[in-house]
Design a protein around this motif. Structure first.
Motif, short mmCIF file in Angstrom:
data_model
loop_
_atom_site.label_atom_id
_atom_site.label_comp_id
_atom_site.label_asym_id
_atom_site.label_seq_id
_atom_site.Cartn_x
_atom_site.Cartn_y
_atom_site.Cartn_z
N CYS A 59 79.11 -10.25 54.18
CA CYS A 59 78.47 -10.94 55.30
C CYS A 59 78.06 -12.33 54.85
O CYS A 59 78.01 -12.62 53.65
CB CYS A 59 77.26 -10.15 55.82
SG CYS A 59 75.90 -9.99 54.65
N VAL A 115 71.82 -8.01 51.01
CA VAL A 115 71.06 -8.91 51.88
C VAL A 115 69.82 -8.20 52.40
O VAL A 115 69.92 -7.15 53.03
CB VAL A 115 71.94 -9.38 53.06
CG1 VAL A 115 71.14 -10.27 54.00
CG2 VAL A 115 73.15 -10.12 52.53
N ARG A 174 69.41 -20.11 61.93
CA ARG A 174 68.46 -19.29 62.69
C ARG A 174 68.95 -19.04 64.10
O ARG A 174 68.78 -17.96 64.65
CB ARG A 174 67.10 -20.02 62.73
CG ARG A 174 66.05 -19.32 63.59
CD ARG A 174 65.71 -17.95 63.06
NE ARG A 174 64.74 -17.27 63.91
CZ ARG A 174 64.45 -15.99 63.85
NH1 ARG A 174 65.06 -15.23 62.97
NH2 ARG A 174 63.56 -15.44 64.64
N HIS A 192 69.28 -9.67 61.66
CA HIS A 192 68.72 -9.41 60.35
C HIS A 192 68.17 -7.99 60.32
O HIS A 192 67.92 -7.37 61.36
CB HIS A 192 67.63 -10.42 59.99
CG HIS A 192 66.37 -10.27 60.80
ND1 HIS A 192 66.21 -10.87 62.02
CD2 HIS A 192 65.23 -9.57 60.56
CE1 HIS A 192 65.00 -10.55 62.51
NE2 HIS A 192 64.40 -9.77 61.64
N GLN A 239 75.20 -15.58 55.47
CA GLN A 239 73.94 -16.00 56.06
C GLN A 239 74.21 -17.07 57.11
O GLN A 239 75.06 -17.94 56.94
CB GLN A 239 73.00 -16.54 55.00
CG GLN A 239 71.61 -16.85 55.53
CD GLN A 239 70.59 -17.07 54.43
OE1 GLN A 239 70.81 -16.64 53.29
NE2 GLN A 239 69.49 -17.72 54.74
N THR A 240 73.49 -16.99 58.23
CA THR A 240 73.71 -17.91 59.33
C THR A 240 72.47 -18.76 59.56
O THR A 240 71.39 -18.50 59.04
CB THR A 240 74.02 -17.14 60.63
OG1 THR A 240 72.84 -16.45 61.05
CG2 THR A 240 75.14 -16.16 60.44
N ARG A 287 66.61 -12.59 56.37
CA ARG A 287 67.79 -13.47 56.37
C ARG A 287 68.73 -13.08 57.51
O ARG A 287 69.15 -11.94 57.62
CB ARG A 287 68.51 -13.38 55.03
CG ARG A 287 67.72 -13.92 53.86
CD ARG A 287 68.34 -13.52 52.54
NE ARG A 287 69.70 -14.02 52.40
CZ ARG A 287 70.54 -13.62 51.44
NH1 ARG A 287 70.16 -12.72 50.57
NH2 ARG A 287 71.75 -14.11 51.39
N GLU A 288 69.06 -14.07 58.34
CA GLU A 288 70.03 -13.84 59.42
C GLU A 288 71.44 -13.81 58.81
O GLU A 288 71.77 -14.62 57.93
CB GLU A 288 69.95 -14.97 60.45
CG GLU A 288 68.59 -15.12 61.09
CD GLU A 288 68.38 -14.15 62.23
OE1 GLU A 288 69.39 -13.67 62.77
OE2 GLU A 288 67.21 -13.89 62.57
N TYR A 289 72.26 -12.88 59.28
CA TYR A 289 73.61 -12.80 58.73
C TYR A 289 74.60 -12.43 59.82
O TYR A 289 74.22 -11.97 60.90
CB TYR A 289 73.68 -11.78 57.58
CG TYR A 289 73.34 -10.37 57.99
CD1 TYR A 289 74.32 -9.52 58.52
CD2 TYR A 289 72.05 -9.87 57.84
CE1 TYR A 289 74.02 -8.23 58.90
CE2 TYR A 289 71.74 -8.57 58.21
CZ TYR A 289 72.73 -7.75 58.74
OH TYR A 289 72.43 -6.47 59.12
#
Length: 429
Positions: free
Chosen positions: A204, A264, A209, A50, A206-207, A268-270
């Motif tokens: 991309c 993004v 965590r 992120h 979002q993944t 937020r993890e991506y």
């Protein structure tokens, strides 16, 4: 890089420079600013993660240059040759004033939210001018030019300039259409590891965590694109796909959202890069994973707070990126408690990153006994790999759990460890 590219174009007006400029502008410079707060990030992660933004109370040394970046969107939209040619390199709402020849040009567009732009001339007197319009390398279908509502014959190719040479007068208009299309671009050394793009924009997803790999799976059709991508109504350049097609580490079953990386923000993890698989290839991998899980006794996910708490994380001089790995520096150590089966032979499977290097020497210890001494020194560049260590039966006999410890050598580092799994052995010790 953009300053250098601008200089290179001024010396030699090649369309490749303009294509690169656009690519870096939207997918790096624009993506490095939080549109909600105006703050900048120190660097832009592409291998998963992120963005780490500064805040108004905590300005880093790099924020100063970051501010300068976002004051330069007016740079490099237009160039001229000093004589009779005007280059339109970027499609950004703007107004060009060229008083030496008595011409101004207004560009109106919502680009990159849509793939078209509109230019209007204002001339003190009619003037002959060659307009060189960038035909982007990614625009492989549907590129069209209209002058005063009349479609122009154009033989330009992607990655070149379309030329409109005529006498211009006030009120003349030009419309350029360059429809965006989905495509993938692979690594030069691994064409099956790809990024997904829409027109000039890197997408991309979002993944969850915790993801063990920065390169999740993308299940593709014969065109090389994920099956079932659907545009999101009311959101430009945004798509969804089923989680069974884009594997991002979530078990929710909800669709995966793909959006431009510049949109993004926050924590937020991506993920940007994907490993491509055909349906048959993925089916074989799933079968292999199912066999692995059938042998699994216990598994700890480094960096996952709940998983590490459940496995009694302990250590000295330990560190992580807060996401997917664990290490201990300067002779330190870390350990977890894993479940054991007293009646079955077991082995330990440890996942490492093949590009790790720089004094990473450590022992893998189970119940006080050293199973292996490991040196990580660019063992498998650019990929994860696993090592399996047989566990002597006397270390698990009569026990419900075992302690697995990674002990760094003096002044060395233990790890990084990306996963640690106790397995039922396929072979007797």
């Amino acid at each position: 890089m953009l300053k250098l590219t601008r200089h290179l174009f001024a010396w030699e007006p090649r369309v490749e420079y303009a294509d690169f400029y656009e690519r870096a502008l939207y997918n790096d410079i624009l993506a490095s600013q939080n549109q909600d707060t105006g703050m900048m990030c120190y660097f832009l992660p592409l291998a998963g993660g992120h963005k780490e933004f500064s805040n108004p109370e905590d300005f880093w040394c790099c924020v100063g240059t970051g501010v300068e970046n976002h004051a330069k969107y007016g740079d490099s939209i237009y160039f001229h040759d000093g004589k009779s040619a005007l280059f339109v390199n970027l499609f950004i709402a703007s107004e060009l004033r060229w008083p030496e020849i008595g011409v101004s040009v207004r560009q109106q567009t919502k680009y990159p939210e849509e793939g078209r732009t509109h230019l209007t001339f204002n001339c003190e007197n009619p003037i002959r001018l060659q307009l060189r319009l960038r035909h982007p390398y990614w625009s492989t279908s549907g590129f069209e030019i209209e002058v005063n509502g009349v479609r122009q014959e154009d033989h330009s190719k992607p990655g070149s300039y379309a030329v409109v040479d005529r006498t211009w007068k006030s009120g003349d208009t030009i419309k350029i259409a360059m429809p965006f299309a989905l495509r993938t671009e692979g690594f030069r050394d691994n064409p099956h590891r790809v990024a997904l793009l829409y027109g000039p924009l890197v997408l991309c997803a979002q993944t969850a965590r915790h993801t063990e790999s920065p390169y999740p799976a993308m299940i593709v059709n014969q065109s090389g694109l994920p099956t079932g991508l659907q545009p999101v109504p009311g959101r430009s350049c945004t798509f969804t796909a089923a989680s069974r097609v884009l594997q991002v580490g979530s078990d929710s079953g909800e669709d995966v959202l793909l959006e431009p990386i510049y949109q993004v923000h926050g924590t937020r993890e991506y993920v940007v890069y994907w490993d491509q698989y055909t349906p048959d290839q993925w089916q074989a991998i799933e079968a292999q994973n199912a066999a692995f899980m059938a042998r699994t006794v216990d598994r700890v996910l480094p960096g996952d707070e709940q998983s590490e708490r459940e496995h009694n994380l302990r250590g000295e001089k330990i560190g992580t990126d807060g996401k997917s790995w664990r290490h201990a520096t300067d002779g330190g150590w870390f350990s977890w408690d894993l479940k054991a089966l007293s009646s079955r032979p077991q082995e330990l499977c440890v996942k490492y990153w093949g590009s790790d290097s720089g004094g990473r020497e450590f022992d893998v210890i189970v119940e006080g006994q050293t199973l292996a001494t490991v040196t990580l020194d660019n063992n498998r560049p650019g990929e994860f790999f696993e090592e399996t260590y047989p566990i002597p039966e006397q270390l698990t006999r009569g026990k419900e759990k075992i302690t697995v410890r990674f002990q760094a050598h003096p002044k060395k580092t233990a790890g990084g460890v990306f996963a640690c799994t106790s397995l039922i052995s396929e072979h007797k010790n």
